[in-house]
Design an enzyme around this catalytic site. Sequence first.
Site, PDB file in Angstrom:
ATOM      1  N   THR A  47      32.821 -17.892  40.842  1.00  0.00           N
ATOM      2  CA  THR A  47      33.794 -17.681  39.694  1.00  0.00           C
ATOM      3  C   THR A  47      33.325 -18.849  38.437  1.00  0.00           C
ATOM      4  OG1 THR A  47      35.324 -16.992  41.318  1.00  0.00           O
ATOM      5  CG2 THR A  47      36.233 -18.054  39.142  1.00  0.00           C
ATOM      6  N   SER A  94      29.328 -15.499  45.914  1.00  0.00           N
ATOM      7  CA  SER A  94      28.975 -16.237  47.256  1.00  0.00           C
ATOM      8  C   SER A  94      28.969 -15.262  48.318  1.00  0.00           C
ATOM      9  CB  SER A  94      29.713 -17.325  47.481  1.00  0.00           C
ATOM     10  OG  SER A  94      31.003 -17.380  47.762  1.00  0.00           O
ATOM     11  N   THR A 127      33.486 -19.896  45.724  1.00  0.00           N
ATOM     12  CA  THR A 127      34.112 -20.421  46.705  1.00  0.00           C
ATOM     13  C   THR A 127      34.356 -19.924  48.041  1.00  0.00           C
ATOM     14  OG1 THR A 127      36.037 -19.805  45.820  1.00  0.00           O
ATOM     15  CG2 THR A 127      35.747 -21.581  44.812  1.00  0.00           C
ATOM     16  N   ASP A 128      34.224 -18.371  48.027  1.00  0.00           N
ATOM     17  CA  ASP A 128      34.420 -17.695  49.188  1.00  0.00           C
ATOM     18  C   ASP A 128      33.250 -18.169  50.351  1.00  0.00           C
ATOM     19  OD1 ASP A 128      36.273 -16.261  47.759  1.00  0.00           O
ATOM     20  OD2 ASP A 128      35.051 -14.479  47.544  1.00  0.00           O
TER      21      ASP A 128
HETATM   22  N1  DGL Z   1      33.309 -13.609  44.869  1.00  0.00           N
HETATM   23  C1  DGL Z   1      33.601 -14.991  44.843  1.00  0.00           C
HETATM   24  C2  DGL Z   1      32.416 -15.889  45.144  1.00  0.00           C
HETATM   25  O1  DGL Z   1      31.587 -16.144  44.329  1.00  0.00           O
HETATM   26  C3  DGL Z   1      34.207 -15.434  43.546  1.00  0.00           C
HETATM   27  C4  DGL Z   1      35.458 -16.455  44.239  1.00  0.00           C
HETATM   28  C5  DGL Z   1      35.024 -17.687  43.832  1.00  0.00           C
HETATM   29  O2  DGL Z   1      34.166 -18.398  43.341  1.00  0.00           O
HETATM   30  O3  DGL Z   1      35.958 -18.330  43.705  1.00  0.00           O
HETATM   31  O4  DGL Z   1      32.547 -16.561  46.112  1.00  0.00           O
END
Ligand code: DGL
Length: 359
Positions: A47, A94, A127-128
């Site tokens: 993100t 992620s 963050t995931d």
């Molecule tokens: N799909 C998520 C990721 O890249 C986006 C969420 C995030 O980065 O907060 O983990």
Amino acid sequence: MSQYRNVVCKLLVIGWIFTGSAIAQTEPQRPTQTLLPHVAVLATGGTIAGTGTSETQSTGYKPGVLTADALLKSVPSLGKVAQVSGEQVSNVGSENITNEILLKLAKRINQLLAQPDIAGVVVTHGTDTLEETAYFLNLVVKSDKPVVLTGSMRPSTAISADGPSNILQAVTVAASPTARGRGVMIVLNDRIGSARYTTKTNATTLDTFRSPDDGYLGTLIDNVPHFETAVAKLQTTQTPFDVSKLDSLPEVDIIYGHQNDGGYLYDAAVAHGARGIVVAGVGAGSESLLTLPSIRKAVDKGVIVVRSSRIGNGYIPEDPAYIGLLGDNLNPQKARILLMLALTVTNNPERVQDMLHQF
Ligand code: DGL
């Protein structure tokens, strides 16, 4: 008389010039301004590098769009805390971080940290699964220099996007001598957490990263890191894992416990070639009676089974009613990371059990 005075004055001036130049040659060069520490920023996507279509969009945007250079340019004040250089390792959400990306990232970080001019490393990440990458690095980075993971909950296009301030804080921690020897850290939202204990606790809110039972390592106040606690588990240079020799990692699956669990996912994992299985058991790692025959079959085939809890918090106690090693207080996703690495050095269940408690 005045001629004599002129000659004396000239001799004094010549003497002063010679003395001055002699001092200039023997004294060490003093830099005109103190050189800032060099921090390498490795971007992987998420993100923090994402873009939406409006300033209020904070779900359903496109992650992994901005490059490492664009991320650094979005924080002009970085130049006041460190000399930064950016590198792109991947540019994905992620959920798409693979073992190959983990190994590539870890090898590059070890290379960078071996350079005397590098003070620390920052990894920008979705963050995931950020905590999985952080814990992996915590087990394989071979340096006491700070490694800091950061991300954001709002994409770069959102009002009050949290990415730029998180990057500034992460770079500040990575550049700080007080951050050395503290293991891999997770820095977002003014908090400094350890890779070992920090976890994502809310799917959408800004204050999602928490260290539920064990507290944060510290806090940033006015962009100055204040450390409070330290992790007692072994990490980084204290582990036996060596990624330089690895091109792949063994397959380890997580199977989530629930009511009326028939156990056939264990059979499927074994048939697929899993060398390890982490049970995200209910409560303190309890396993349904219906699953035990399949778990027993897996263990009999040499698969290492580790009990953890789907609660994500708390220790797994010994209990003869259930099958598997004890996952200490690792949540299932971190137990999986450790089990993959443990299986790169041993198949001996006792040794793996020791590692589960030590790291
Ligand atoms: N799909 C998520 C990721 O890249 C986006 C969420 C995030 O980065 O907060 O983990």
